[in-house]
Design a protein around this motif. Structure first.
Motif, PDB file in Angstrom:
ATOM      1  N   GLY A  46       0.724  -1.193   0.112  1.00  0.00           N
ATOM      2  CA  GLY A  46       0.196  -0.019  -0.077  1.00  0.00           C
ATOM      3  C   GLY A  46       0.854   1.278   0.131  1.00  0.00           C
ATOM      4  N   ARG A  50       0.627   4.361  -2.446  1.00  0.00           N
ATOM      5  CA  ARG A  50       0.558   5.791  -1.835  1.00  0.00           C
ATOM      6  C   ARG A  50       1.609   6.625  -2.335  1.00  0.00           C
ATOM      7  NH1 ARG A  50      -2.037   6.956   3.981  1.00  0.00           N
ATOM      8  NH2 ARG A  50      -2.034   9.045   4.158  1.00  0.00           N
ATOM      9  N   GLN A  65      -5.305   0.203  -5.606  1.00  0.00           N
ATOM     10  CA  GLN A  65      -6.473   1.250  -5.199  1.00  0.00           C
ATOM     11  C   GLN A  65      -7.538   0.762  -5.209  1.00  0.00           C
ATOM     12  OE1 GLN A  65      -5.757   4.760  -4.158  1.00  0.00           O
ATOM     13  NE2 GLN A  65      -7.814   4.448  -3.608  1.00  0.00           N
ATOM     14  N   ALA A  68      -7.842  -1.190  -1.814  1.00  0.00           N
ATOM     15  CA  ALA A  68      -8.115  -0.217  -0.740  1.00  0.00           C
ATOM     16  C   ALA A  68      -9.566   0.551  -0.797  1.00  0.00           C
ATOM     17  CB  ALA A  68      -7.038   1.058  -1.083  1.00  0.00           C
ATOM     18  N   ILE A 309      -3.089  -3.189   3.030  1.00  0.00           N
ATOM     19  CA  ILE A 309      -3.044  -2.208   2.088  1.00  0.00           C
ATOM     20  C   ILE A 309      -4.179  -1.098   2.449  1.00  0.00           C
ATOM     21  CG2 ILE A 309      -4.156  -1.972  -0.335  1.00  0.00           C
ATOM     22  CD1 ILE A 309      -2.914  -4.721  -1.226  1.00  0.00           C
ATOM     23  N   ILE A 310      -5.211  -1.508   3.026  1.00  0.00           N
ATOM     24  CA  ILE A 310      -6.429  -0.386   3.475  1.00  0.00           C
ATOM     25  C   ILE A 310      -5.747   0.666   4.404  1.00  0.00           C
ATOM     26  CG2 ILE A 310      -8.447  -0.120   4.846  1.00  0.00           C
ATOM     27  CD1 ILE A 310      -9.316  -2.696   3.490  1.00  0.00           C
ATOM     28  N   VAL A 313      -2.997   2.810   2.709  1.00  0.00           N
ATOM     29  CA  VAL A 313      -3.723   3.612   1.583  1.00  0.00           C
ATOM     30  C   VAL A 313      -4.442   4.673   2.126  1.00  0.00           C
ATOM     31  CG1 VAL A 313      -4.870   3.885  -0.696  1.00  0.00           C
ATOM     32  CG2 VAL A 313      -3.162   2.118  -0.301  1.00  0.00           C
ATOM     33  N   LYS A 314      -5.396   4.224   3.157  1.00  0.00           N
ATOM     34  CA  LYS A 314      -6.443   5.033   3.499  1.00  0.00           C
ATOM     35  C   LYS A 314      -6.248   6.155   4.847  1.00  0.00           C
ATOM     36  CE  LYS A 314     -10.088   3.693   0.863  1.00  0.00           C
ATOM     37  NZ  LYS A 314     -10.861   4.568   0.432  1.00  0.00           N
TER      38      LYS A 314
END
Length: 664
Positions: A46, A50, A65, A68, A309-310, A313-314
Motif C-alpha cells: 500500500g 501511496r 487502489q 483499498a 493495504i487499506i 492507503v486510507k
C-alpha cells in the motif's frame, strides 16, 4: 491504460496467494508469525502505491487502489463465514461446552464492560466533540477481539488446548457481540443524527439480534444435517452443502433479518461438529476438515494483506494530535481489557476449567484487533451522514490499533508464553510424550538391527544413519528424570491420554459400522464425563441401563460391545505409552475391572434376547465385510489392477448396500 476490474481482482488474488506461499516457506525457520508477515507486506504494498513509486506499472497502482476501496460489507460477507465456520467446526466441542460459561461471560458482559469504559475514556480524554452514541459505537468496534487474528496466532504459538479453546471461543462470540452492538449504535446514530442514547432499547435489540441469529444457525444446521443424512460418501455434495449453508445462514441473518450472522455461523459450526459428526459420511470427514482448513488459510492470507493495504492507503498521516491519541488509546485499551477480565476473574476462576494467573495474562495480551474492526470503521467513513473528519479520525485510530496489537501483542506472544511457562506441555504430559518417544526409538533400533542383516541394505553406511537425530537416539529412562512431576500428576496424565484415545477409538468403530448413531453419542458422552476434572478410568456406571428392555436393547448391546473393544485397545495403548510398571499395574487393574463388569453385563444382554443379538451381530459383520470389500476395490484401483471407471461402478454398488444397511 485501463484494465478490466475482474482481471485486476484475479491478478491480485493470484499474486497474493503466491506471496503467501513464499512467505510461509521463508518463515519456516524463523519465529515470525505468518499473519504479522502478511500484514507487513500488505502495508508495504500500500505504501508503494501511496507514495507513487515511479517504477511501478499503472496496473499495480490501479489494482492496489481497487483493493483499498473495497466495500467493507464485502469484507464481512466474503471472509467472515469461511473463517468463523472453520474455527467453530474445528473447535473441540467437549472443551467448548466445558468453557462455554467462561466464554459467554467474556464475550458478552466482558465486551459490554470494555465498550462502556472505552466510550467513557474517549468522551472525557479525546479532544474531539463526539456524542455519547458515537463514543459507544467506537467503543464497540474497537473492543472486538478479532477471531481472524487471535485464532491464527494462538494455533501457531500455543500448545495448551484449553487455553486455545477459551481464547478461540471468546473471540468468536466476542466478535459477534461487537458487531451487534456496533450495528445498534450505528443505526441509532443514523436514525437520530447523533441523538440521545436509549439504553433500554439497545438491550432489547441486542437480545433479539443474538437470539434470532442463534435460531437461524440452529435451523440451518438441522436442515443441513437432515440433508447430508440422506447422502452417503459423496464429498462433492457434502462439502458443497457445507459451503452453501455457512454463507446462506450468514446472509439471511445479516442481510435479510438484520440479526447476528456471526452467532448464526458459530451455532452452525458447533452443531455440525457435535451432532452433525454422525451424519457426515466417515470417508468424507477428513476431507471436509482439510478442505475448510485450506479455505481458512486462503482467507487469512488474503484478508491480512487486504488489511495492510487499506491501512497504508486510507489513513491520514499528517495529524500529530491523532498520532498522540492513538498512542494513548493503545495503552488504554490494554488497561481496559485488563480491568474487564480482572472484574470477571473471581467468577471465571470458579466456572469452566478455571483461569490461572498466567492464562489471565495471555488472555489480556491476546486481545488483538483485526479485519472486523477495520471493516466496521470503513463503513463509518463511507456513510454520508457522518462528518468526514469524524470518519477519518475513527478509521485512523482503528487502523492504528489493528496494526499495533497485531505487531506488538502478536509479535511478542511467543515470548510471553515462554516467559509464563505456557509454551511447553505440562511436565507430566511431556513425560508421557517422552516415554512414547523412548518406545519409538527402541523399536527403530530393533528395525536397524534387522535391516543390517538384509542383503538389500548390504552397502548401507549405518554409521551415517546412526548420526541422524530422528532415527537413532541413545535415550534412557534416566534422561526423563529432570522433569519434576508428582506420582499423582503423572498418573492423571496417563489416564487422560488413555481416555482421549478411547474417545477416538469409538469414532473408528462408528466409521467401520460397528456402532450406530445413538451408541456413539452415549459412549462419547460417557468418556467426556470421565475426562471432566480428574480423569476416571473406573467405574463407568453411566454406561449401564438400569433395566434392559426392547426399547434400549440394541443400544445396550452396541455400547457393551464397543466399550469392551475400547478397553482391550486401552490395555495395548497403556503398554505403548511405556508407563512405569507401578502405574501400569494400577491403571491395568481399573481397565480389567471395566472389562469384567461389562462382560457380565453383555452376558445378561445375550441371555435376554439371543435372536436379536444374532441379528445385530450379523448386521455388524455384514457392514464390516462390505467396508473391507470397498477398501480392496480402492486398493486394486490404486495398484492399476482395475480401471477407474470399473472400480467406481463396483464401489457405487457396495456403497448403495452399505447405505441401505445403515438405514435399518
Amino acid at each position: 491504460m485501463q484494465y478490466h476490474i475482474g482481471v485486476q481482482i484475479l491478478l491480485f488474488v493470484s499474486l497474493t496467494l503466491l506471496l503467501g506461499v513464499f512467505l510461509r516457506d521463508l518463515l519456516k525457520k524463523t519465529q515470525v508469525p505468518y499473519t504479522i508477515a502478511l500484514l507487513s507486506m500488505g502495508i508495504l504494498i500500500g505504501l508503494l502505491q501511496r507514495f507513487e513509486a515511479a517504477w511501478l506499472p499503472d496496473v499495480y497502482n490501479q489494482t492496489v487502489q481497487l483493493v483499498a476501496d473495497i466495500d467493507p460489507h464485502l469484507i464481512l460477507f466474503l471472509f467472515l463465514p469461511t473463517l468463523i465456520f472453520e474455527s467453530a467446526y474445528s473447535i473441540e466441542t467437549h472443551l467448548f461446552k466445558r468453557t462455554f460459561n467462561q466464554i459467554s461471560l467474556l464475550a458478552v458482559p466482558g465486551l459490554i464492560i470494555s465498550t462502556t469504559l472505552t466510550a467513557a475514556f474517549v468522551k472525557y480524554v479525546f479532544p474531539w466533540d463526539w456524542s455519547w452514541t458515537v463514543c459507544f459505537m467506537f467503543g464497540a468496534l474497537i473492543s472486538a477481539t478479532d477471531p481472524v487474528a487471535v485464532v491464527a496466532l494462538l494455533k501457531e504459538l500455543s500448545s495448551r488446548k484449553r487455553l486455545e479453546t477459551l481464547i478461540e471461543g471468546e473471540s468468536l462470540l466476542n466478535d459477534g457481540t461487537a458487531i451487534v452492538l456496533f450495528t445498534l449504535f450505528y443505526s441509532m446514530l443514523v436514525a437520530t443524527n447523533g441523538g440521545e442514547l436509549a439504553v433500554l432499547s439497545v438491550l432489547l435489540d441486542f437480545s433479539w439480534v443474538v437470539s434470532f441469529g442463534f435460531l437461524i444457525g440452529l435451523l440451518g444446521g438441522w436442515l443441513m444435517i437432515l440433508w447430508i443424512g440422506r447422502i452417503f460418501n459423496d464429498p462433492l455434495i457434502e462439502i458443497t452443502t457445507s459451503i452453501a449453508t455457512a454463507y446462506l445462514v450468514f446472509y439471511f441473518a445479516e442481510g435479510f433479518f438484520h440479526v447476528s450472522g456471526v452467532v448464526a455461523v458459530v451455532t452452525l459450526g458447533v452443531l455440525l461438529a457435535s451432532q452433525g459428526r454422525t451424519r457426515i459420511s466417515p470417508e468424507v470427514k477428513g476431507f471436509l476438515h482439510h478442505f475448510w482448513q485450506m479455505m481458512a488459510y486462503l482467507a487469512n492470507t488474503l484478508i491480512f494483506v487486504v488489511v495492510g493495504i487499506i491501512v497504508a492507503v486510507k489513513i491520514q498521516l499528517n495529524d500529530p494530535q491523532a498520532w498522540l491519541m492513538l498512542a494513548i488509546l493503545y495503552i488504554a485499551i490494554l488497561l481496559i481489557r485488563a480491568i474487564a477480565i480482572s472484574v470477571l476473574r473471581p467468577i471465571l476462576d470458579k466456572i469452566g476449567v478455571g483461569l490461572s494467573k498466567e492464562k489471565t495474562l495471555v488472555l489480556i495480551w491476546g486481545g488483538l484487533r483485526g479485519a472486523v474492526a477495520l471493516a466496521l470503521a470503513l463503513s463509518v467513513t463511507q456513510n454520508e451522514n457522518f462528518p468526514q473528519q469524524m470518519g477519518e479520525q475513527i478509521l485512523f485510530l482503528c487502523a492504528g490499533i489493528v496494526v499495533l496489537t497485531i505487531v506488538i501483542n502478536g509479535g511478542s506472544m511467543r515470548y510471553l508464553l515462554k516467559k509464563l511457562g505456557l509454551s511447553e506441555l505440562p511436565a507430566a504430559k511431556q513425560k508421557t510424550v517422552d516415554k512414547a518417544e523412548l518406545k519409538i526409538q527402541q523399536s527403530l533400533q530393533e528395525d536397524i538391527a534387522k535391516m543390517q542383516k538384509d542383503e538389500n541394505f548390504a552397502h548401507t553406511d549405518w554409521q551415517k544413519i546412526k548420526q541422524h537425530e530422528y532415527i537413532y537416539q541413545e535415550m534412557a529412562e534416566e534422561e526423563l528424570a529432570h522433569l519434576k512431576t508428582s506420582e499423582e500428576e503423572l498418573i492423571i496424565a496417563y489416564k487422560r491420554r488413555l481416555l482421549e484415545s478411547e474417545k477416538q477409538f469409538y469414532w473408528q468403530l462408528f466409521d467401520q459400522g460397528m456402532l450406530n448413531v445413538k451408541s456413539i453419542q452415549l459412549l462419547n458422552k460417557a468418556v467426556e464425563k470421565a475426562l471432566d476434572g480428574e480423569p476416571i478410568i473406573y467405574p463407568r456406571e453411566d454406561l449401564y441401563f438400569n433395566q434392559i428392555d426392547d426399547t434400549n436393547f440394541a443400544q445396550a448391546f452396541y455400547i457393551a460391545h464397543g466399550f469392551i473393544q475400547a478397553q482391550k485397545a486401552s490395555k495395548q495403548n497403556l503398554k505403548d505409552l511405556s508407563a512405569p510398571i507401578s502405574f501400569q499395574h494400577k491403571i491395568m487393574y481399573e481397565i480389567d475391572k471395566n472389562l469384567q463388569q461389562m462382560q457380565h453385563y453383555l452376558t445378561e444382554i445375550n441371555q435376554y434376547e439371543p435372536t436379536k443379538v444374532q441379528e445385530i451381530q450379523t448386521l455388524i459383520a455384514t457392514r464390516v465385510l462390505l467396508n473391507k470389500r470397498r477398501q480392496k476395490l480402492l486398493d486394486m484401483q490404486f495398484q492399476g489392477m482395475l480401471e477407474k471407471a470399473e472400480a467406481e461402478k463396483l464401489i457405487a454398488e457396495v456403497e448403495t448396500e452399505i447405505y441401505q444397511i445403515m438405514q435399518r
